[in-house]
Write a protein that holds these residues in place. Sequence first.
Motif, PDB file in Angstrom:
ATOM      1  N   MET A 238       9.669 -10.987  -1.679  1.00  0.00           N
ATOM      2  CA  MET A 238       8.337 -11.264  -1.282  1.00  0.00           C
ATOM      3  C   MET A 238       7.011 -11.093  -2.170  1.00  0.00           C
ATOM      4  O   MET A 238       6.149 -11.730  -2.448  1.00  0.00           O
ATOM      5  CB  MET A 238       7.905 -10.665   0.019  1.00  0.00           C
ATOM      6  N   ALA A 239       7.444  -9.699  -2.933  1.00  0.00           N
ATOM      7  CA  ALA A 239       6.515  -9.519  -3.805  1.00  0.00           C
ATOM      8  C   ALA A 239       6.232 -10.406  -5.084  1.00  0.00           C
ATOM      9  O   ALA A 239       5.171 -10.764  -5.508  1.00  0.00           O
ATOM     10  CB  ALA A 239       6.833  -7.979  -4.433  1.00  0.00           C
ATOM     11  N   LEU A 240       7.668 -10.672  -5.605  1.00  0.00           N
ATOM     12  CA  LEU A 240       7.738 -11.558  -6.682  1.00  0.00           C
ATOM     13  C   LEU A 240       7.019 -12.957  -6.275  1.00  0.00           C
ATOM     14  O   LEU A 240       6.311 -13.526  -7.035  1.00  0.00           O
ATOM     15  CB  LEU A 240       9.122 -11.875  -6.917  1.00  0.00           C
ATOM     16  N   VAL A 303      11.953  -6.091 -15.788  1.00  0.00           N
ATOM     17  CA  VAL A 303      11.652  -6.827 -16.977  1.00  0.00           C
ATOM     18  C   VAL A 303      10.812  -7.573 -16.798  1.00  0.00           C
ATOM     19  O   VAL A 303       9.707  -8.047 -17.456  1.00  0.00           O
ATOM     20  CB  VAL A 303      12.936  -7.191 -17.720  1.00  0.00           C
ATOM     21  N   GLY A 304      11.081  -8.685 -15.866  1.00  0.00           N
ATOM     22  CA  GLY A 304      10.255  -9.865 -15.351  1.00  0.00           C
ATOM     23  C   GLY A 304       8.767  -9.691 -15.131  1.00  0.00           C
ATOM     24  O   GLY A 304       7.935 -10.041 -15.891  1.00  0.00           O
ATOM     25  N   ALA A 305       8.561  -8.354 -14.389  1.00  0.00           N
ATOM     26  CA  ALA A 305       7.053  -7.841 -14.184  1.00  0.00           C
ATOM     27  C   ALA A 305       6.352  -7.428 -15.667  1.00  0.00           C
ATOM     28  O   ALA A 305       5.193  -7.744 -15.776  1.00  0.00           O
ATOM     29  CB  ALA A 305       7.077  -6.652 -13.252  1.00  0.00           C
ATOM     30  N   VAL A 306       7.202  -6.700 -16.465  1.00  0.00           N
ATOM     31  CA  VAL A 306       6.348  -6.345 -17.673  1.00  0.00           C
ATOM     32  C   VAL A 306       6.258  -7.253 -18.429  1.00  0.00           C
ATOM     33  O   VAL A 306       4.983  -7.539 -19.084  1.00  0.00           O
ATOM     34  CB  VAL A 306       7.325  -5.363 -18.401  1.00  0.00           C
ATOM     35  N   LEU A 398       5.640  -4.508  -7.467  1.00  0.00           N
ATOM     36  CA  LEU A 398       6.217  -3.953  -6.187  1.00  0.00           C
ATOM     37  C   LEU A 398       7.561  -4.211  -5.866  1.00  0.00           C
ATOM     38  O   LEU A 398       8.357  -3.816  -4.724  1.00  0.00           O
ATOM     39  CB  LEU A 398       5.155  -4.700  -5.070  1.00  0.00           C
ATOM     40  N   ALA A 399       8.150  -5.191  -6.481  1.00  0.00           N
ATOM     41  CA  ALA A 399       9.489  -5.810  -6.176  1.00  0.00           C
ATOM     42  C   ALA A 399      10.535  -4.531  -6.671  1.00  0.00           C
ATOM     43  O   ALA A 399      11.259  -4.312  -5.957  1.00  0.00           O
ATOM     44  CB  ALA A 399       9.670  -7.009  -7.176  1.00  0.00           C
TER      45      ALA A 399
END
Length: 416
Positions: A238-240, A303-306, A398-399
């Motif tokens: 949901m966060a993603l 890694v995806g968020a960064v 948040l994920a």
Amino acid sequence: MTTGPQTVTPKRGSSSVSGFWYFWAASGVSSLGAGITAVALPLTALVALDASAFQVGLITAASYAGAVLIGLPAGVIVQRFPMRRLQVVMDLVRAVLIASVPVAAWLDVLTLTQLVLVGLFISLANILFDVANTSFLPYLVSKEELTARNSLLSGTLATTQLAGPSLGGVLVQLLGAATSLLTDAVSYLLSAAFLWRIPKETSRPPERGHESFTQQVKAGLGFVLRHPVIRPCVLASMALNLSSGALLAMAPVFLVRTAGLPAGTVGLVLACDGVGALLGAALTTRLAAALGTARAAVAATVVGAVVALGMPLAHSGWTAVSFGLGEAGFAAGITAFSVLTRTHRQSVTPPDLLPRVVASVRFFTWGAVPIGALLGGTAADVLGARNALFAGCAVAFLAPLALCFSRVRRIRELAD
């Protein structure tokens, strides 16, 4: 004791083998058309109607609202109809809806309201089609072939995600935003034709169970909410998707109006999503073997968020490169996380409950996309497109937090 509608597994022979390839062709061609529309529809609003950032976000939100409106009952609905026929009907509905946009543009009667309604009704058809599509594959191939066939489908869809936006950007420049949408309408017609060629006996209607409609919906929802691993993974998804919705709505606005990129370049940049998806799919197995599926899932979200921060950090001559790398990295992380968690759900969910679990998961995860799109559009109007992108990227962090504050943090494999 009956837990819900029971599926009837058909006999598999040469007809089922050919049926899979029709199924594969339908999935690939419709995904390619959808990739074109992902670029052409917001550009139609921007170019033809001079839409604001919030209005583009509204169209994006409507395009995913089906998950909220019928996400929970979709699994039960799908189990009550022949899945092949249901997919054909949804393809035809989507073809008519998307073709109405260029027709209205030619007649000079196209409005923002029509674009929103087209996005909304296509999203409703998408939910029913996708749940049926996910549940249909076991009718076409044996259990032993399922993993290989799923991998082939995932690779094909990632490839079309790469080609679709690129082709969409080129078609917008050559034909105009609205006219280019005819390509998607044709893709849905081709998909329907391929699906219609699948032998009818491979998609017989399931037997009816004794539970009420509401009880069947609750069974799928309850399984998701009570499971100690599926529940936090859904929260992370949901966060993603909340972040993805905001970034999806803001990307065309930022690239066209802030960065000043032409439509063809915008299509190429947005196609980096497909590059990232291919990379994520290719690395998932190795990552899981090295770290374990649970730790790999956490790593993928971090890694995806960064890397996603490359999108709002894009400046001057490096805008296309930085934005493309950020988008590709984010897509790679999401794809790896999705593969790991989807495989886990398929392995621990009772087969007769799977369509309802799929629908319940998509209600929460896909339902976050339109919310993110609306919030992203509003933030862009208030804060500017770049700041809105930063806010969208922040939500992605948040994920991993959702996973680290759950049992997932203490295990190596999601199935432990």
